[in-house]
Motif scaffolding. Structure first.
Motif, mmCIF file in Angstrom:
data_model
loop_
_atom_site.group_PDB
_atom_site.id
_atom_site.type_symbol
_atom_site.label_atom_id
_atom_site.label_comp_id
_atom_site.label_asym_id
_atom_site.label_seq_id
_atom_site.Cartn_x
_atom_site.Cartn_y
_atom_site.Cartn_z
ATOM 1 N N GLN A 9 0.843 -1.193 0.000
ATOM 2 C CA GLN A 9 0.000 0.000 0.000
ATOM 3 C C GLN A 9 0.877 1.240 0.000
ATOM 4 O OE1 GLN A 9 -2.897 -0.967 3.252
ATOM 5 N NE2 GLN A 9 -4.249 0.204 1.921
ATOM 6 N N ASN A 10 0.472 2.226 -0.812
ATOM 7 C CA ASN A 10 1.205 3.493 -0.822
ATOM 8 C C ASN A 10 0.605 4.443 0.210
ATOM 9 O OD1 ASN A 10 -1.099 4.562 -2.043
ATOM 10 N ND2 ASN A 10 -0.203 4.634 -4.086
ATOM 11 N N LYS A 11 1.124 5.650 0.291
ATOM 12 C CA LYS A 11 0.667 6.615 1.296
ATOM 13 C C LYS A 11 -0.790 7.022 1.105
ATOM 14 C CE LYS A 11 5.208 8.528 2.258
ATOM 15 N NZ LYS A 11 6.075 9.704 2.245
ATOM 16 N N ALA A 12 -1.280 6.901 -0.131
ATOM 17 C CA ALA A 12 -2.668 7.245 -0.427
ATOM 18 C C ALA A 12 -3.620 6.089 -0.115
ATOM 19 C CB ALA A 12 -2.796 7.648 -1.897
#
Length: 57
Positions: A9-12
């Protein structure tokens, strides 16, 4: 094995599929809202990638 796919998962909060070789990211997909979509992207790469042509610019 020296190469593998990894979903993170990315920061978004989106799921991104990374293709890694010796733990280094070689390429990655766009961000997806679900982990299932990221897995579908990997399946598409595995299915369609081996026969892809190589273009030089």
């Amino acid at each position: 094995m020296a190469h593998y796919f990894e979903i993170k998962q990315n920061k978004a909060g989106e799921y991104v599929a990374y293709f890694k070789y010796n733990s280094e990211a070689i390429f990655w997909t766009e961000g997806y809202k679900s982990k299932a979509s990221a897995k579908n992207a990997i399946e598409s790469i595995l299915k369609n990638g081996p026969g892809a042509e190589v273009r030089e610019g």
